[in-house]
Write an enzyme that holds these catalytic residues in place. Structure first.
Site, PDB file in Angstrom:
ATOM      1  CD  GLU A  96      -4.795   6.636   1.655  1.00 58.93           C
ATOM      2  OE1 GLU A  96      -4.374   5.469   1.800  1.00 58.93           O
ATOM      3  OE2 GLU A  96      -4.109   7.642   1.888  1.00 58.93           O
ATOM      4  CG  HIS A 103      -1.720   1.181   1.482  1.00 58.80           C
ATOM      5  ND1 HIS A 103      -3.072   1.250   1.255  1.00 58.80           N
ATOM      6  CD2 HIS A 103      -1.372   2.418   1.967  1.00 58.80           C
ATOM      7  CE1 HIS A 103      -3.520   2.453   1.564  1.00 58.80           C
ATOM      8  NE2 HIS A 103      -2.508   3.177   2.014  1.00 58.80           N
ATOM      9  CD  GLU A 104       1.726   3.442   3.758  1.00 60.25           C
ATOM     10  OE1 GLU A 104       1.790   4.483   3.092  1.00 60.25           O
ATOM     11  OE2 GLU A 104       0.785   3.200   4.541  1.00 60.25           O
ATOM     12  CG  ASP A 139      -6.640   0.175   0.509  1.00 57.59           C
ATOM     13  OD1 ASP A 139      -5.619   0.222   1.214  1.00 57.59           O
ATOM     14  OD2 ASP A 139      -7.751   0.617   0.884  1.00 57.59           O
ATOM     15  CG  HIS A 164       0.076   5.992  -0.733  1.00 56.69           C
ATOM     16  ND1 HIS A 164      -1.093   6.483  -1.269  1.00 56.69           N
ATOM     17  CD2 HIS A 164      -0.241   5.516   0.501  1.00 56.69           C
ATOM     18  CE1 HIS A 164      -2.080   6.297  -0.392  1.00 56.69           C
ATOM     19  NE2 HIS A 164      -1.594   5.707   0.678  1.00 56.69           N
TER      20      HIS A 164
HETATM   21 ZN   LIG Z   1      -2.483   5.204   2.430  1.00 51.41          ZN
END
Ligand SMILES: [Zn+2]
Length: 670
Positions: free
Chosen positions: A570, A509-510, A574, A513
């Site tokens: 987000e 997830h990070e 995800d 980003h």
């Molecule tokens: Zn996030």
């Protein structure tokens, strides 16, 4: 400071019930086997947990993140209770954290003092007789932790990531978002009425006669509405180009001449500056109109409100109750206040983060924990590299730039290179409000001290005991505090499949980003620079729009839908993160098929490990609030949204196309 750290979850004060039980990465007890996993995978994975963990009365939302945060809070409480014993031989650090905690816990002294600790500032506000004095008065309030009208701090220059510059941004509101001031649905209209009543009661608690308190509250509402009118909404603020307006102080002064900016900057403690980033120019114009047109009486009312609001948690019980009543009970549906010790642990963690964080890291994070996380980050970076290279919609030129960016991502894992030294922050065990003001002053001075200096990449934007993580687009790094590197996220009693689904998906997830609709606008060095060909950017947007539509379709509560645009970054993270973690798991299994555990294959356990980190219960009020302000989708859709886009999920659970978790049309960005 503020701009582009993309968090894993939105953490709000309020988390934390006493949950002494185990917190494993995966547990069959948490399942609800009466639900078909192909119909609602979140309910299948979490139904048992949700039934066994009804929402505690002192929570508005409680999930597995909060359960872990509770455990961390218990650890911190033990340190603090030991440190608060006033005995010979305490270290300087123990004195600071122990006495700050003791002062916060000492309700008797707080009650005895009444509003006396606010008196010097109340007097300064009462003495405002001329708008020319407003800049210095605002600066003195800022210094003690009461920002008024706007926010001001240092920030990394979006277009020169090596430099820290001054940044002026919208702020000064008492409701959670600018939209609360304008929405016309019955709930919003009612909330505004209740807000004015709340402000009225706070004035009354300060000793204002009732007949004067109500008009003062109306004046506050009028000022905040004018500031809100100039503010950008949350979707606009997600666009980095729209919140970057570097200008000279002269240009700022021409835009808002009613406020003495130079006097403010000097008085607040900023180094001499010639230029700054004015994130939201329309806001500055609205602010200028407010101070030109508003009576001094009303300005004094607004400043008084800001002061009492910021300090309410450390004032006598009546203030604490009234503050809780509006911000937790009315806005978030929380029935009871959290025990004081939890609030006080959080206060010390927030005010002296490194003092408490240093001990926490020493006690909880072993070298092994750091190394295993490091290893998994490297594996998931390899999965992302393979993913980028395999994309059929991206040209070789953009792929090359993406790989340069990926290889430049730095990792910060559960530790700090430099811990802050609080030697100069005076902490007294009989002065809760003063302690907080001095800690705020220290942090503000530290942030402002960065202006004009090179960026310090070793600094963190959250404390180490925090159960969260973030990617910083301007530093191009991923950050995992020690607080999250534990079960249920990483559980060494669990098989790899569960851990890849949990902490693996968090790491993925990070990393994703860096390449979501916001992160992709920054280059390898963290500069806001377009490195995409026009065709590739167009192809990206088409794929992102698919996610916008998918999440727009989800209902948060009653008539309120999830905002696909607000949550796009987000949701991209995800979805991408889950795919990357799956790919990394498959790479690590290298064709082997581990024997099923608890009746589930490795593929199934991967998705279950992912889903079960998101189990939670929440009040309808909180769902409503978070749909407006949280850039993350509700937990149920973070799970169902991501898994229903993956063919691997359908394969693992034998879902047929057309079932709710296997829609005919699915989305994929990364
Ligand atoms: Zn996030």
């Amino acid at each position: 400071m503020r701009i582009f750290p993309a968090l894993l979850v939105l953490t709000l004060p309020g988390a934390g019930a006493a949950l002494a039980q185990q917190n494993p990465g995966f547990d069959v007890k948490y399942l609800d086997r009466s639900v078909d996993p192909c119909v609602n995978f979140y309910k299948f994975s979490c139904g048992g947990w949700m039934a066994a963990n009804p929402l505690p009365p002192d929570q508005a939302r409680f999930g597995r993140f909060d359960a872990l945060q509770d455990r961390n809070r218990e650890i911190l409480r033990n340190f603090l209770e030991a440190a608060m014993v006033d005995k010979a031989g305490r270290t300087a650090l123990e004195q600071k954290i122990g006495d700050m905690y003791a002062a916060c816990m000492d309700e008797k002294t707080i009650a005895a003092k009444g509003i006396a600790p606010l008196k010097p500032d109340l007097d300064r506000i009462a003495a405002l007789m001329d708008r020319k004095q407003l800049a210095e008065l605002a600066a003195s309030l800022f210094r003690m932790g009461t920002p008024v009208f706007f926010t001001f701090s240092s920030e990394q220059d979006a277009k020169d990531s090596t430099k820290e510059i001054a940044g002026l941004d919208q702020g000064g509101l008492g409701l959670p978002d600018r939209d609360y001031y304008f929405k016309t649905d019955p709930t919003s209209v009612m909330l505004r009425k209740q807000y004015v009543e709340h402000v009225t009661r706070m004035f009354e608690l300060l000793g204002t006669p009732s007949a004067e308190a109500a008009p003062k509250a109306q004046a506050v509402m009028a000022i905040e509405t004018a500031l809100a009118d100039g503010s950008f909404d949350r979707i606009t603020r997600r666009d980095p180009e729209k919140v970057y307006h570097k200008m000279t102080v002269k240009e700022l002064t021409a835009m808002a001449p009613a406020f003495d900016w130079n006097a403010f900057f000097k008085s607040v403690g900023a180094p001499s500056i010639q230029s700054l980033d004015v994130s939201v120019p329309p806001f500055v114009k609205a602010f200028n109109t407010v101070i030109e047109k508003t009576s001094l009486d009303d300005l004094r009312a607004y400043l008084t409100w800001r002061l009492v609001r910021a300090n309410a948690p450390l004032l006598p019980e009546a203030f604490v109750q009234e503050n809780f009543n509006f911000y937790a009970k009315i806005l978030r549906g929380q029935k009871e206040m959290r025990p004081r010790w939890k609030r006080c642990v959080d206060l010390v963690d927030g005010q002296l983060p490194d003092a408490l964080g240093k001990i926490f890291v020493q006690k909880t994070l072993g070298e092994q924990g750091k190394q295993r996380t490091q290893k998994m980050v490297a594996e998931i970076e390899r999965a992302l590299a393979a993913d980028i290279m395999s994309l059929d919609w991206m040209s070789p030129k953009t792929k090359h730039e993406a790989m340069v960016k990926l290889h430049a991502i730095a990792n910060k894992i559960g530790d700090k290179a430099h811990w802050l030294d609080y030697a100069n922050v005076k902490i007294a065990r009989d002065d809760a409000l003063g302690d907080s003001a001095r800690a705020s002053a220290f942090e503000l001075a530290r942030q402002l001290g960065k202006i004009g200096k090179p960026v310090d990449k070793t600094d963190w934007q959250m404390s180490q005991p925090t159960v969260n993580a973030y990617y910083d687009a301007q530093e191009n790094d991923v950050n995992f505090p020690a607080g999250i590197l534990q079960p249920p996220f990483y559980d060494n009693k669990m098989d790899d499949a569960v851990n890849y689904g949990a902490i693996g998906a968090v790491i993925g997830h990070e990393l994703t980003h860096g390449f979501d609709d916001q992160g992709r606008q920054f280059d390898a060095k963290g500069n806001l620079r377009d490195w995409w060909t026009e065709a590739d950017a167009k192809a990206f947007k088409e794929r992102a729009d698919c996610l916008v539509k998918q999440y727009d379709g989800y209902v948060a509560v009653d008539e309120v839908h999830v905002s696909g645009k607000l949550t796009l970054g987000e949701n991209t993270a995800d979805n991408g993160g889950l795919r990357l973690a799956y790919r990394a798991l498959m790479d690590s299994l290298a064709g082997k098929e581990p024997a099923p555990i608890d009746g589930f294959t490795a593929q199934q356990r991967f998705f279950l490990g992912f889903a079960q980190i998101w189990c939670e219960n929440e009040t309808p009020e909180s769902k409503r609030q978070l749909a407006l302000i949280n850039p993350h989708a509700p937990a149920e859709y973070r799970v169902n949204g991501a898994i229903s886009n993956m063919p691997e999920f359908r394969g693992a659970f034998g879902c047929k196309e057309g079932q709710p978790m296997a829609p005919v049309l699915s989305c994929r960005v990364w």
